[in-house]
Each structure stands twice: as C-alpha cells, then as structure tokens.
Design a protein around this motif. Structure first.
Motif, PDB file in Angstrom:
ATOM      1  N   LEU A  31       0.838  -1.196   0.000  1.00  0.00           N
ATOM      2  CA  LEU A  31       0.000   0.000   0.000  1.00  0.00           C
ATOM      3  C   LEU A  31       0.876   1.249   0.000  1.00  0.00           C
ATOM      4  N   GLU A  32       0.440   2.264  -0.736  1.00  0.00           N
ATOM      5  CA  GLU A  32       1.147   3.537  -0.720  1.00  0.00           C
ATOM      6  C   GLU A  32       0.594   4.388   0.420  1.00  0.00           C
ATOM      7  N   PHE A  33       1.484   4.950   1.221  1.00  0.00           N
ATOM      8  CA  PHE A  33       1.099   5.820   2.333  1.00  0.00           C
ATOM      9  C   PHE A  33       1.440   7.257   2.000  1.00  0.00           C
ATOM     10  N   VAL A  34       0.579   8.156   2.451  1.00  0.00           N
ATOM     11  CA  VAL A  34       0.703   9.582   2.183  1.00  0.00           C
ATOM     12  C   VAL A  34       0.816  10.319   3.514  1.00  0.00           C
ATOM     13  N   ARG A  35       1.650  11.339   3.545  1.00  0.00           N
ATOM     14  CA  ARG A  35       1.827  12.153   4.748  1.00  0.00           C
ATOM     15  C   ARG A  35       0.682  13.152   4.864  1.00  0.00           C
ATOM     16  N   ASN A  64      -9.353  -6.064  -1.778  1.00  0.00           N
ATOM     17  CA  ASN A  64      -9.540  -7.518  -1.684  1.00  0.00           C
ATOM     18  C   ASN A  64      -8.216  -8.244  -1.880  1.00  0.00           C
ATOM     19  N   GLU A  65      -7.414  -7.789  -2.825  1.00  0.00           N
ATOM     20  CA  GLU A  65      -6.139  -8.444  -3.111  1.00  0.00           C
ATOM     21  C   GLU A  65      -5.190  -8.406  -1.909  1.00  0.00           C
ATOM     22  N   VAL A  66      -5.066  -7.247  -1.285  1.00  0.00           N
ATOM     23  CA  VAL A  66      -4.171  -7.113  -0.127  1.00  0.00           C
ATOM     24  C   VAL A  66      -4.697  -7.926   1.056  1.00  0.00           C
ATOM     25  N   TYR A  67      -6.007  -7.892   1.279  1.00  0.00           N
ATOM     26  CA  TYR A  67      -6.589  -8.655   2.384  1.00  0.00           C
ATOM     27  C   TYR A  67      -6.438 -10.156   2.144  1.00  0.00           C
ATOM     28  N   TYR A  68      -6.552 -10.594   0.909  1.00  0.00           N
ATOM     29  CA  TYR A  68      -6.363 -12.004   0.576  1.00  0.00           C
ATOM     30  C   TYR A  68      -4.928 -12.437   0.890  1.00  0.00           C
ATOM     31  N   GLN A  69      -3.935 -11.600   0.581  1.00  0.00           N
ATOM     32  CA  GLN A  69      -2.542 -11.905   0.913  1.00  0.00           C
ATOM     33  C   GLN A  69      -2.386 -12.113   2.420  1.00  0.00           C
ATOM     34  N   LEU A  90     -13.112 -12.437  -6.193  1.00  0.00           N
ATOM     35  CA  LEU A  90     -13.294 -12.586  -7.636  1.00  0.00           C
ATOM     36  C   LEU A  90     -12.187 -11.825  -8.354  1.00  0.00           C
ATOM     37  N   PRO A  91     -11.602 -12.383  -9.397  1.00  0.00           N
ATOM     38  CA  PRO A  91     -10.524 -11.682 -10.122  1.00  0.00           C
ATOM     39  C   PRO A  91     -10.924 -10.282 -10.579  1.00  0.00           C
ATOM     40  N   SER A  92     -12.185 -10.096 -10.920  1.00  0.00           N
ATOM     41  CA  SER A  92     -12.647  -8.783 -11.379  1.00  0.00           C
ATOM     42  C   SER A  92     -12.785  -7.779 -10.239  1.00  0.00           C
ATOM     43  N   GLN A  93     -12.636  -8.239  -8.988  1.00  0.00           N
ATOM     44  CA  GLN A  93     -12.796  -7.343  -7.837  1.00  0.00           C
ATOM     45  C   GLN A  93     -11.552  -7.272  -6.962  1.00  0.00           C
ATOM     46  N   LEU A  94     -10.397  -7.640  -7.481  1.00  0.00           N
ATOM     47  CA  LEU A  94      -9.169  -7.579  -6.692  1.00  0.00           C
ATOM     48  C   LEU A  94      -8.856  -6.163  -6.233  1.00  0.00           C
ATOM     49  N   ASP A  95      -9.174  -5.163  -7.067  1.00  0.00           N
ATOM     50  CA  ASP A  95      -8.860  -3.774  -6.726  1.00  0.00           C
ATOM     51  C   ASP A  95     -10.049  -3.043  -6.098  1.00  0.00           C
ATOM     52  N   ASP A 145     -21.054  12.344  -9.402  1.00  0.00           N
ATOM     53  CA  ASP A 145     -19.846  12.122 -10.221  1.00  0.00           C
ATOM     54  C   ASP A 145     -18.537  12.365  -9.454  1.00  0.00           C
ATOM     55  N   ARG A 146     -18.594  12.488  -8.135  1.00  0.00           N
ATOM     56  CA  ARG A 146     -17.382  12.694  -7.338  1.00  0.00           C
ATOM     57  C   ARG A 146     -17.137  11.559  -6.354  1.00  0.00           C
ATOM     58  N   ALA A 147     -18.191  10.777  -6.082  1.00  0.00           N
ATOM     59  CA  ALA A 147     -18.095   9.663  -5.132  1.00  0.00           C
ATOM     60  C   ALA A 147     -19.296   8.750  -5.351  1.00  0.00           C
ATOM     61  N   ARG A 148     -19.193   7.552  -4.843  1.00  0.00           N
ATOM     62  CA  ARG A 148     -20.300   6.604  -4.957  1.00  0.00           C
ATOM     63  C   ARG A 148     -21.084   6.593  -3.657  1.00  0.00           C
ATOM     64  N   PHE A 149     -22.343   6.993  -3.728  1.00  0.00           N
ATOM     65  CA  PHE A 149     -23.194   7.045  -2.546  1.00  0.00           C
ATOM     66  C   PHE A 149     -24.419   6.156  -2.659  1.00  0.00           C
ATOM     67  N   ASP A 150     -24.539   5.380  -3.738  1.00  0.00           N
ATOM     68  CA  ASP A 150     -25.717   4.520  -3.856  1.00  0.00           C
ATOM     69  C   ASP A 150     -25.443   3.162  -3.213  1.00  0.00           C
ATOM     70  N   ALA A 151     -26.466   2.372  -3.077  1.00  0.00           N
ATOM     71  CA  ALA A 151     -26.342   1.072  -2.415  1.00  0.00           C
ATOM     72  C   ALA A 151     -26.141  -0.062  -3.413  1.00  0.00           C
ATOM     73  N   ALA A 152     -25.760   0.256  -4.621  1.00  0.00           N
ATOM     74  CA  ALA A 152     -25.613  -0.769  -5.657  1.00  0.00           C
ATOM     75  C   ALA A 152     -24.327  -1.574  -5.510  1.00  0.00           C
ATOM     76  N   GLY A 153     -23.515  -1.272  -4.529  1.00  0.00           N
ATOM     77  CA  GLY A 153     -22.261  -1.988  -4.322  1.00  0.00           C
ATOM     78  C   GLY A 153     -21.072  -1.059  -4.400  1.00  0.00           C
ATOM     79  N   ALA A 154     -19.926  -1.598  -4.089  1.00  0.00           N
ATOM     80  CA  ALA A 154     -18.690  -0.826  -4.075  1.00  0.00           C
ATOM     81  C   ALA A 154     -18.157  -0.655  -5.495  1.00  0.00           C
ATOM     82  N   SER A 155     -17.230   0.261  -5.629  1.00  0.00           N
ATOM     83  CA  SER A 155     -16.524   0.437  -6.898  1.00  0.00           C
ATOM     84  C   SER A 155     -15.044   0.197  -6.641  1.00  0.00           C
TER      85      SER A 155
END
Length: 182
Positions: A31-35, A64-69, A90-95, A145-155
């Motif tokens: 993971l990249e960390f920012v100050r 998902n990928e980092v948590y799987y590791q 799922l491979p399509s949801q690793l990120d 168009d700046r963030a996801r606020f619906d309940a249709a799932g994560a992005s």
C-alpha cells in the motif's frame, strides 16, 4: 454496506528518511502511504478546532487483493468475506475495497502488517484533504460524479479523483473502521 478496514497508519514513529517524503510504499502490504501534515482542522458536526501531529495514512482503502494476501499468511481460521468465491476474491474485484469485515478482522490485519487503524480525528482530518469546514473532501458541491453514494455496491479504488492530500475514496463507496468510537 458493512464497514471495512481502511487506510492504516504506522505504529512506529517516523524515521528521518520518511519525514523528507510525501509518500512511501509499505513493504509488507504494497500500500502507498501519504503524509498528512500537522496542524489544526475543524472536527465533527460542531466544527471543534483540533490540532493533530503529522501522520501517515494509506492512499486507498485496503483492497480484496491485499486482504487475501493477509489471509494466506495466517495460521488461524479467520473470517473470509461471504461474497468471495471458494474463499478467494473474484478476479474482477481484486482492486475493490475489502468489505464485510469486522473491527476485529481489521485490527488483526493491522497487527499482521505492523500498522493500526486511524483514530476518528485522524480519519476526519485526512478525509477533509486540507479543506476546512466543508461538507465533502472536494468542497460543498454535490457528490454527483465525485463519489459513490448509492447502495448498488462498491466500486474499484481510485474510481474517483483524490482529495487534496492525494487520498482516494474518503467519501462514499464504503464505510471505514477507525481505532476508536466517535
């Protein structure tokens, strides 16, 4: 959507080398960390003036990928998110941000990585991205168009522009765990 583990802050003090940097890659997680610089900010609905020392936080939520590791390296039987197939993301949801993990799961991840969850104050300061007293990390404009606020799932992480500190997904998408109660 259930809370997830987020963007973690190192337990140890900052080395002289890190004080010169604006970001670095955490060796164990990738993971990249920012100050986030020291200073005052307006905290909470009451806009209470708070001061925090400099800290580091991951640029994105844990994926998902980092948590799987993490799960692959554990000798304990830990909770595997129910939306994974055959105990794998799922491979399509690793990120995508990891979701449906408990606070204990999040702190176990942090212990494994040598990190900790941010406090509520740290998270809010990081989320504001250097803006003071605004409704969202980008200001007071609509989240359309700046963030996801619906309940249709994560992005996927990084689907929207970062805030002023270069942090992604600090509003919308998924809930995030903090070290303490607010």
């Amino acid at each position: 959507m259930s809370p997830l583990s987020r963007g973690l802050i190192g337990k140890q003090g900052h080395s002289d080398q890190k004080q010169e940097l604006e970001s670095f890659i955490h060796e164990k997680t990738g993971l990249e960390f920012v100050r986030v610089p020291e200073g005052e900010f307006l905290y909470g609905g009451n806009k209470e003036r708070k001061y925090l020392s400099e800290f580091w936080i991951s640029k994105t939520p844990v994926t998902n990928e980092v948590y799987y590791q993490f799960l692959q390296q554990q000798r304990l039987v830990l909770f595997v998110p129910s939306h994974w197939k055959d105990e794998k993301p799922l491979p399509s949801q690793l990120d995508f941000s990891i979701v449906f993990v408990s606070w204990n799961d999040a702190t176990n991840f942090c212990d494994w990585a040598g990190l900790r969850l941010p406090t509520d104050e740290e998270w809010e300061k990081a989320a504001r991205g250097g803006l003071s007293g605004k409704a969202f990390p980008w200001g007071n404009q609509s989240p359309h168009d700046r963030a996801r606020f619906d309940a249709a799932g994560a992005s996927a992480v990084r689907s929207f522009a970062p805030n002023g500190y270069g942090l992604f997904d600090m509003a919308g998408n998924v809930w995030e765990w903090c070290q303490d109660w607010y």
